[in-house]
Design a protein around this motif. Structure first.
Motif, PDB file in Angstrom:
ATOM      1  N   ASP A   1      -2.841  -1.424 -49.517  1.00  0.00           N
ATOM      2  CA  ASP A   1      -3.764  -1.550 -50.645  1.00  0.00           C
ATOM      3  C   ASP A   1      -3.276  -2.467 -51.770  1.00  0.00           C
ATOM      4  OD1 ASP A   1      -5.505   0.288 -49.355  1.00  0.00           O
ATOM      5  OD2 ASP A   1      -4.323   1.945 -50.148  1.00  0.00           O
ATOM      6  N   ALA A   2      -2.820  -3.656 -51.383  1.00  0.00           N
ATOM      7  CA  ALA A   2      -2.440  -4.618 -52.427  1.00  0.00           C
ATOM      8  C   ALA A   2      -3.699  -4.979 -53.216  1.00  0.00           C
ATOM      9  CB  ALA A   2      -1.828  -5.863 -51.801  1.00  0.00           C
ATOM     10  N   ALA A   3      -3.640  -4.802 -54.510  1.00  0.00           N
ATOM     11  CA  ALA A   3      -4.750  -5.132 -55.401  1.00  0.00           C
ATOM     12  C   ALA A   3      -4.285  -6.246 -56.341  1.00  0.00           C
ATOM     13  CB  ALA A   3      -5.181  -3.889 -56.180  1.00  0.00           C
ATOM     14  N   ARG A   4      -4.977  -6.441 -57.424  1.00  0.00           N
ATOM     15  CA  ARG A   4      -4.636  -7.536 -58.332  1.00  0.00           C
ATOM     16  C   ARG A   4      -3.223  -7.374 -58.897  1.00  0.00           C
ATOM     17  NH1 ARG A   4      -4.655  -9.010 -63.577  1.00  0.00           N
ATOM     18  NH2 ARG A   4      -5.342  -7.001 -64.355  1.00  0.00           N
ATOM     19  N   THR A   5      -2.874  -6.166 -59.364  1.00  0.00           N
ATOM     20  CA  THR A   5      -1.567  -5.949 -59.995  1.00  0.00           C
ATOM     21  C   THR A   5      -0.750  -4.837 -59.335  1.00  0.00           C
ATOM     22  OG1 THR A   5      -2.460  -4.350 -61.576  1.00  0.00           O
ATOM     23  CG2 THR A   5      -2.455  -6.673 -62.261  1.00  0.00           C
ATOM     24  N   THR A   6      -1.277  -4.169 -58.322  1.00  0.00           N
ATOM     25  CA  THR A   6      -0.615  -2.995 -57.745  1.00  0.00           C
ATOM     26  C   THR A   6      -0.623  -3.011 -56.228  1.00  0.00           C
ATOM     27  OG1 THR A   6      -2.635  -1.684 -57.660  1.00  0.00           O
ATOM     28  CG2 THR A   6      -1.304  -1.523 -59.686  1.00  0.00           C
ATOM     29  N   PHE A   7       0.236  -2.166 -55.655  1.00  0.00           N
ATOM     30  CA  PHE A   7       0.142  -1.804 -54.249  1.00  0.00           C
ATOM     31  C   PHE A   7       0.630  -0.366 -54.124  1.00  0.00           C
ATOM     32  CE2 PHE A   7       4.410  -3.613 -54.519  1.00  0.00           C
ATOM     33  CZ  PHE A   7       5.186  -2.772 -53.744  1.00  0.00           C
ATOM     34  N   GLU A   8       0.336   0.249 -53.001  1.00  0.00           N
ATOM     35  CA  GLU A   8       0.720   1.635 -52.756  1.00  0.00           C
ATOM     36  C   GLU A   8       1.894   1.685 -51.788  1.00  0.00           C
ATOM     37  OE1 GLU A   8      -0.669   4.167 -54.403  1.00  0.00           O
ATOM     38  OE2 GLU A   8      -2.053   2.757 -55.363  1.00  0.00           O
ATOM     39  N   SER A   9       2.807   2.626 -52.030  1.00  0.00           N
ATOM     40  CA  SER A   9       3.869   2.911 -51.069  1.00  0.00           C
ATOM     41  C   SER A   9       3.718   4.362 -50.629  1.00  0.00           C
ATOM     42  CB  SER A   9       5.254   2.649 -51.672  1.00  0.00           C
ATOM     43  OG  SER A   9       5.541   3.560 -52.709  1.00  0.00           O
ATOM     44  N   TRP A  10       4.026   4.608 -49.382  1.00  0.00           N
ATOM     45  CA  TRP A  10       3.869   5.934 -48.774  1.00  0.00           C
ATOM     46  C   TRP A  10       5.141   6.254 -48.014  1.00  0.00           C
ATOM     47  CZ3 TRP A  10      -1.053   7.659 -49.863  1.00  0.00           C
ATOM     48  CH2 TRP A  10      -1.999   6.692 -50.184  1.00  0.00           C
ATOM     49  N   THR A  11       5.495   7.524 -47.938  1.00  0.00           N
ATOM     50  CA  THR A  11       6.720   7.924 -47.253  1.00  0.00           C
ATOM     51  C   THR A  11       6.498   9.227 -46.498  1.00  0.00           C
ATOM     52  OG1 THR A  11       7.987   6.974 -49.072  1.00  0.00           O
ATOM     53  CG2 THR A  11       9.167   8.420 -47.588  1.00  0.00           C
ATOM     54  N   THR A  12       7.060   9.286 -45.290  1.00  0.00           N
ATOM     55  CA  THR A  12       7.102  10.554 -44.560  1.00  0.00           C
ATOM     56  C   THR A  12       8.562  10.909 -44.315  1.00  0.00           C
ATOM     57  OG1 THR A  12       6.972   9.470 -42.380  1.00  0.00           O
ATOM     58  CG2 THR A  12       4.885  10.177 -43.404  1.00  0.00           C
ATOM     59  N   MET A  13       8.838  12.207 -44.305  1.00  0.00           N
ATOM     60  CA  MET A  13      10.186  12.699 -44.028  1.00  0.00           C
ATOM     61  C   MET A  13      10.105  13.781 -42.964  1.00  0.00           C
ATOM     62  SD  MET A  13      11.617  12.852 -47.930  1.00  0.00           S
ATOM     63  CE  MET A  13      10.059  12.640 -48.795  1.00  0.00           C
ATOM     64  N   ALA A  14      10.893  13.582 -41.905  1.00  0.00           N
ATOM     65  CA  ALA A  14      10.944  14.535 -40.798  1.00  0.00           C
ATOM     66  C   ALA A  14      12.399  14.722 -40.395  1.00  0.00           C
ATOM     67  CB  ALA A  14      10.139  14.006 -39.612  1.00  0.00           C
ATOM     68  N   ARG A  15      12.681  15.813 -39.727  1.00  0.00           N
ATOM     69  CA  ARG A  15      14.029  15.994 -39.178  1.00  0.00           C
ATOM     70  C   ARG A  15      14.204  15.028 -38.012  1.00  0.00           C
ATOM     71  NH1 ARG A  15      12.036  20.919 -40.283  1.00  0.00           N
ATOM     72  NH2 ARG A  15      13.195  22.083 -41.851  1.00  0.00           N
TER      73      ARG A  15
ATOM     74  N   GLY B   1      11.687 -11.463 -66.882  1.00  0.00           N
ATOM     75  CA  GLY B   1      10.505 -12.010 -66.216  1.00  0.00           C
ATOM     76  C   GLY B   1       9.577 -10.917 -65.724  1.00  0.00           C
ATOM     77  N   THR B   2       9.438 -10.808 -64.404  1.00  0.00           N
ATOM     78  CA  THR B   2       8.507  -9.841 -63.826  1.00  0.00           C
ATOM     79  C   THR B   2       9.200  -8.975 -62.788  1.00  0.00           C
ATOM     80  OG1 THR B   2       7.791 -11.355 -62.076  1.00  0.00           O
ATOM     81  CG2 THR B   2       6.560 -11.422 -64.158  1.00  0.00           C
ATOM     82  N   GLY B   3       8.529  -7.889 -62.434  1.00  0.00           N
ATOM     83  CA  GLY B   3       9.052  -7.021 -61.387  1.00  0.00           C
ATOM     84  C   GLY B   3       8.242  -5.748 -61.252  1.00  0.00           C
ATOM     85  N   PRO B   4       8.658  -4.874 -60.324  1.00  0.00           N
ATOM     86  CA  PRO B   4       7.915  -3.653 -60.025  1.00  0.00           C
ATOM     87  C   PRO B   4       8.265  -2.495 -60.953  1.00  0.00           C
ATOM     88  CG  PRO B   4       9.765  -3.860 -58.542  1.00  0.00           C
ATOM     89  CD  PRO B   4       9.781  -5.088 -59.416  1.00  0.00           C
ATOM     90  N   VAL B   5       7.260  -1.674 -61.239  1.00  0.00           N
ATOM     91  CA  VAL B   5       7.428  -0.429 -61.984  1.00  0.00           C
ATOM     92  C   VAL B   5       6.577   0.633 -61.282  1.00  0.00           C
ATOM     93  CG1 VAL B   5       6.949   0.740 -64.182  1.00  0.00           C
ATOM     94  CG2 VAL B   5       7.847  -1.590 -64.184  1.00  0.00           C
ATOM     95  N   ILE B   6       7.086   1.825 -61.181  1.00  0.00           N
ATOM     96  CA  ILE B   6       6.332   2.940 -60.591  1.00  0.00           C
ATOM     97  C   ILE B   6       5.481   3.567 -61.688  1.00  0.00           C
ATOM     98  CG2 ILE B   6       6.498   5.184 -59.440  1.00  0.00           C
ATOM     99  CD1 ILE B   6       7.502   2.675 -57.827  1.00  0.00           C
TER     100      ILE B   6
ATOM    101  N   ILE C   1       3.235  -1.074 -59.757  1.00  0.00           N
ATOM    102  CA  ILE C   1       2.518  -2.078 -60.542  1.00  0.00           C
ATOM    103  C   ILE C   1       3.488  -3.211 -60.864  1.00  0.00           C
ATOM    104  CG2 ILE C   1       2.996  -0.964 -62.759  1.00  0.00           C
ATOM    105  CD1 ILE C   1       0.147  -1.839 -63.636  1.00  0.00           C
ATOM    106  N   TRP C   2       2.996  -4.443 -60.828  1.00  0.00           N
ATOM    107  CA  TRP C   2       3.815  -5.608 -61.160  1.00  0.00           C
ATOM    108  C   TRP C   2       3.688  -5.862 -62.654  1.00  0.00           C
ATOM    109  CZ3 TRP C   2       7.235  -7.089 -57.813  1.00  0.00           C
ATOM    110  CH2 TRP C   2       7.927  -8.280 -58.000  1.00  0.00           C
ATOM    111  N   VAL C   3       4.832  -5.978 -63.334  1.00  0.00           N
ATOM    112  CA  VAL C   3       4.849  -6.032 -64.792  1.00  0.00           C
ATOM    113  C   VAL C   3       5.561  -7.293 -65.279  1.00  0.00           C
ATOM    114  CG1 VAL C   3       5.784  -4.872 -66.852  1.00  0.00           C
ATOM    115  CG2 VAL C   3       4.760  -3.525 -65.027  1.00  0.00           C
TER     116      VAL C   3
END
Length: 140
Positions: free
Chosen positions: A88-102, A58-63, A118-120
């Motif tokens: 930033d959800a758009a028609r077929t995509t959204f953005e993910s962001w990550t921070t890493m700290a001690r 069916g469908t699902g996420p792809v980076i 992207i949703w595929v």
């Protein structure tokens, strides 16, 4: 370095993990590829907890794009605080962001990165619209 997260980004997941000795490279710090694995693990954990389960029939996420900026070295032994945001959800995509700290210095970001998801439609191998429930989840 202090990184400001714009208001449009929604904090959706937070985790801690220990740096493993095997995460390091010959230079004595965490190898750059490990940061992408850390982000991937957080993204998958968040998706699973959010009911975002890919269906090969069916469908699902792809980076489609991933990046990481390195500000300070991580090394063994240490414990890392990882925070994941979406926006930033758009028609077929959204953005993910990550921070890493001690964990011992959560205000000092050691690395920050993200990925465009992207949703595929897997059988068709084509982008398809984000489900409304997912768009709402990202934008709430």
């Amino acid at each position: 370095m202090k990184i400001e997260i714009p208001e449009r980004k929604k904090l959706v997941y937070e985790t801690r993990f220990v740096v493993r000795w095997g995460d390091m490279d010959a230079m004595g710090h965490v190898n750059n590829t490990q940061y992408f694995r850390y982000m991937e693990s957080a993204r998958i954990d968040w998706m699973t907890a959010s009911g975002i389960n890919p269906d090969p029939g069916g469908t699902g996420p792809v980076i489609v794009n991933a990046f990481c900026n390195f500000y300070q070295q991580l090394s063994y032994p240490d414990e890392v605080l990882l925070k994941m945001y979406v926006s930033d959800a758009a028609r077929t995509t959204f953005e993910s962001w990550t921070t890493m700290a001690r964990v011992s210095a959560p205000e000092v970001i050691c690395a920050a990165g993200g990925a465009t998801v992207i949703w595929v439609d897997f059988p068709r191998q084509k982008a398809t619209e984000l489900p409304n429930w997912l768009r709402d989840h990202v934008m709430q």
